[in-house]
Write an enzyme that holds these catalytic residues in place. Sequence first.
Site, PDB file in Angstrom:
ATOM      1  N   HIS A 141      18.328 -35.389  -9.855  1.00 33.19           N
ATOM      2  CA  HIS A 141      17.831 -35.977  -8.608  1.00 33.19           C
ATOM      3  C   HIS A 141      16.326 -35.780  -8.480  1.00 33.19           C
ATOM      4  CE1 HIS A 141      21.841 -36.924  -7.234  1.00 33.19           C
ATOM      5  NE2 HIS A 141      22.214 -35.730  -7.675  1.00 33.19           N
ATOM      6  N   ARG A 183       4.488   0.088  -6.488  1.00 35.22           N
ATOM      7  CA  ARG A 183       4.554  -0.732  -5.283  1.00 35.22           C
ATOM      8  C   ARG A 183       3.577  -1.893  -5.354  1.00 35.22           C
ATOM      9  NH1 ARG A 183       6.662   2.063  -0.763  1.00 35.22           N
ATOM     10  NH2 ARG A 183       5.375   0.767   0.545  1.00 35.22           N
ATOM     11  N   LYS A 217       5.973  -4.218  -4.617  1.00 37.91           N
ATOM     12  CA  LYS A 217       7.397  -3.894  -4.650  1.00 37.91           C
ATOM     13  C   LYS A 217       8.025  -4.015  -3.272  1.00 37.91           C
ATOM     14  CE  LYS A 217      11.174  -2.388  -6.538  1.00 37.91           C
ATOM     15  NZ  LYS A 217      11.930  -3.441  -7.245  1.00 37.91           N
ATOM     16  N   TRP A 263      -3.281  -2.543  -1.365  1.00 31.53           N
ATOM     17  CA  TRP A 263      -2.982  -3.919  -1.792  1.00 31.53           C
ATOM     18  C   TRP A 263      -3.710  -4.797  -0.785  1.00 31.53           C
ATOM     19  CZ3 TRP A 263      -0.340  -8.283   0.138  1.00 31.53           C
ATOM     20  CH2 TRP A 263       0.069  -9.215  -0.815  1.00 31.53           C
ATOM     21  N   LYS A 279      13.053 -14.125 -12.100  1.00 31.41           N
ATOM     22  CA  LYS A 279      12.675 -13.028 -13.006  1.00 31.41           C
ATOM     23  C   LYS A 279      11.638 -13.505 -14.007  1.00 31.41           C
ATOM     24  CE  LYS A 279      13.751 -10.503 -11.385  1.00 31.41           C
ATOM     25  NZ  LYS A 279      14.358 -10.026 -10.209  1.00 31.41           N
ATOM     26  N   GLU A 304      18.008 -16.646  -9.743  1.00 29.43           N
ATOM     27  CA  GLU A 304      17.523 -15.299 -10.035  1.00 29.43           C
ATOM     28  C   GLU A 304      16.886 -15.242 -11.438  1.00 29.43           C
ATOM     29  OE1 GLU A 304      16.812 -12.822  -8.415  1.00 29.43           O
ATOM     30  OE2 GLU A 304      16.752 -11.167  -9.823  1.00 29.43           O
ATOM     31  N   GLU A 346       8.078 -14.207 -12.402  1.00 27.22           N
ATOM     32  CA  GLU A 346       7.297 -13.092 -11.866  1.00 27.22           C
ATOM     33  C   GLU A 346       6.740 -12.170 -12.937  1.00 27.22           C
ATOM     34  OE1 GLU A 346       9.388 -10.427  -9.186  1.00 27.22           O
ATOM     35  OE2 GLU A 346      11.268 -10.816 -10.210  1.00 27.22           O
ATOM     36  N   ASN A 388      -1.492   2.086   6.187  1.00 28.21           N
ATOM     37  CA  ASN A 388      -0.673   0.956   5.711  1.00 28.21           C
ATOM     38  C   ASN A 388      -0.361   0.081   6.908  1.00 28.21           C
ATOM     39  OD1 ASN A 388      -0.535   2.117   3.226  1.00 28.21           O
ATOM     40  ND2 ASN A 388       1.649   2.593   3.283  1.00 28.21           N
ATOM     41  N   GLY A 389      -0.223  -1.215   6.678  1.00 26.44           N
ATOM     42  CA  GLY A 389       0.115  -2.126   7.779  1.00 26.44           C
ATOM     43  C   GLY A 389      -1.074  -3.008   8.108  1.00 26.44           C
ATOM     44  N   CYS A 445       0.826  -1.209   0.000  1.00 24.93           N
ATOM     45  CA  CYS A 445       0.000   0.000   0.000  1.00 24.93           C
ATOM     46  C   CYS A 445       0.864   1.265   0.000  1.00 24.93           C
ATOM     47  CB  CYS A 445      -0.872   0.019   1.245  1.00 24.93           C
ATOM     48  SG  CYS A 445      -1.791  -1.486   1.487  1.00 24.93           S
TER      49      CYS A 445
HETATM   50  C1  F6R Z   1      11.941  -9.902  -7.222  1.00 25.87           C
HETATM   51  C2  F6R Z   1      11.895  -8.971  -6.121  1.00 25.87           C
HETATM   52  C3  F6R Z   1      11.657  -9.505  -4.757  1.00 25.87           C
HETATM   53  C4  F6R Z   1      12.446  -8.693  -3.727  1.00 25.87           C
HETATM   54  C5  F6R Z   1      12.062  -9.131  -2.307  1.00 25.87           C
HETATM   55  C6  F6R Z   1      12.871  -8.433  -1.257  1.00 25.87           C
HETATM   56  O1  F6R Z   1      12.208  -9.262  -8.426  1.00 25.87           O
HETATM   57  O2  F6R Z   1      12.014  -7.793  -6.292  1.00 25.87           O
HETATM   58  O3  F6R Z   1      11.946 -10.851  -4.679  1.00 25.87           O
HETATM   59  O4  F6R Z   1      13.812  -8.895  -3.946  1.00 25.87           O
HETATM   60  O5  F6R Z   1      10.687  -8.873  -2.096  1.00 25.87           O
HETATM   61  O6  F6R Z   1      12.726  -7.056  -1.345  1.00 25.87           O
HETATM   62  P1  F6R Z   1      13.795  -6.070  -0.735  1.00 25.87           P
HETATM   63  O7  F6R Z   1      15.053  -6.229  -1.489  1.00 25.87           O
HETATM   64  O8  F6R Z   1      13.193  -4.720  -0.889  1.00 25.87           O
HETATM   65  O9  F6R Z   1      13.942  -6.471   0.697  1.00 25.87           O
END
Ligand code: F6R
Length: 612
Positions: free
Chosen positions: A508, A27, A607, A78, A489, A485, A492, A104-105, A2
């Site tokens: 395995h 976000r 985000k 959110w 990517k 990674e 997502e 928020n929260g 949020c």
């Molecule tokens: C993936 C992504 C998430 C963040 C994770 C941690 O592309 O962005 O997996 O890496 O939510 O977020 P931070 O780095 O802000 O703690």
Amino acid sequence: MCGIIGYFGKRNAAEILVDGLRRMEYRGYDSAGIACLNDGRIGLVKNAGKIKGLRERVDASEQAELLHATLGLGHTRWATHGAPNEINAHPHLDASGHFVMAHNGIIENYKSIKEGLAKHGIKCVSETDSEALVQLIAYCYNGNLEKAVSEALKKVKGTYGIVVMTDHEPGKLVAARCGSPIVIGIGNNETVVASDASAIIPHTRDALYLEDYDMAVITADGVQMFDLQHAPVSRDVTEMDWDSDAAEKGDYAHFMLKEIFEQPDAIRNAIRGRLDFDMGTSILSGLDFSPRDAAQIGRVLVVGCGTSMNAGMVGEYAIEEMAGIPAEVEQAAEFRYRNPIVTPHDLVVAISQSGETADTLAAVREAKHKGAVVAGLCNVVGSTIARETGRGVYLHAGPEIGVASTKAFTCQVAVMLMMALKLGRGRRMTRHEGEKISRWIERLPELIEKVLAQDETIKAVAQKYADHENAFFIGRGYLYPVALEGALKLKEISYIHAEGYHAAELKHGPIALLSENTPVVALLNNIPGKEKSIGNAEECKARKAPVIAVVSEGDEAAAEGFNDMIVVPDCPPCIAPIPTVVALQLLSYHIAAARGCEIDQPRNLAKSVTVE
Ligand code: F6R
């Protein structure tokens, strides 16, 4: 997750609020709304869906309170409690219609608050936890908004960042925080309060960061800060170092693509002034260990989530290799809840782009509680993790708006390499070895540029595979975290089911899934273990899986017999994750674009994950 914004000044509040919400779109959200106070009356408009829809409704509104106000607040939601619809969207009004709040929260004891209010005939209309709080504030009101807010907050269990106002006191906004960030931008005769610096930087760079249990009262006379007992508190005004252009997409189709292409500059900023070639080491002033202190470190524990955890794994390998210090990376929630063994000789490194991730923050608190030395590695200056760790290194990657993390990952890896170098030089690494690594780190922008120059080639490969629904990424050594990674990517942003595996682990179990419909991205760079990884890629090919081979420049023969090839610069193993991941970012981006996905705001994702 949020986003909150509040405005008090002389300009049109509705415009500033909607623009601020747009800047926080990245976000992740599902509904939004604004409330403005004009001529002693509150105007409110909410919309389930995009900010564009909210803007249209504001423009079409006939409420003078909305159109002419210079005071107001807004929110992007959110959903956690209740569906993403208009009733559950914020801002929430109390039953009398005189108080309005964005939150928020999570209010954990919202049910018992609602039950208590019901006994006084106060009924909530939404399914949200947040509405309980604004109703409680109204119930506690006795002629002074900040007193009502602090009374109510004392009864709350959970986390909050709030902005609230009432038409009983039309020249005032009250903000408060516990576990959910609130920043106050101090402008010229105006104040902008937000949960995210991106909504503030177009207006001012001077910011006050609220600490937990701080409350700010914003009036025409300025900002006054109190704790929940009404004792005044003082927080320093700091200057935010991001400029507002950095938070705009420019000519790029998506923020993600812009941020992929920004990586040479982002890395330049992350390493600027931090390499000492003469001594073959790095200068990280936020990690001010003397060589003697460094010698005392018995173990490095790296905690983080998602992409940040993957970057931490590269750091784990580098610290063990360069410094000979045992290192481990751990998912932050797991670290926090499994009662980990932490000693005063442990250095705990918390990695987080946002600096607000709830699980990583909780891990920091647990590690501090257990007596470890804790350092933060964050991108957002002044974020909670950065402040609570007190020592650490900023990434200086600039704002990362695309939900899928790209430049933060490469800068995190670059900073982890510099940290490993510093620890290594304090221990067993020679000056000569240190200088060699420093020179390679210095060359990172150039290596990334070489990968970016192949954008069209990578796009052509991506288009061949865009229709598949499953994929694997395999690698070993320093490229194992890169495989993780790469898969993260792809899944997502394209919604393709993708798994990152150690190349040796495939047989395995997961090899059972391979078929002509399961492409495998095999990281076959010229680093130790390459021959074995080629053997693993052959095993995939023998099961008819199409193989996209990522190989080092000059070693194209490694891709022979496989379906497609992506070439990345030849470099030492610890450096290879950075150019290699850039190729995988482009691959995922183009696959997602070919599938018509919403790249900057993938479904269900946020985000900054500020709930556990
Ligand atoms: C993936 C992504 C998430 C963040 C994770 C941690 O592309 O962005 O997996 O890496 O939510 O977020 P931070 O780095 O802000 O703690």
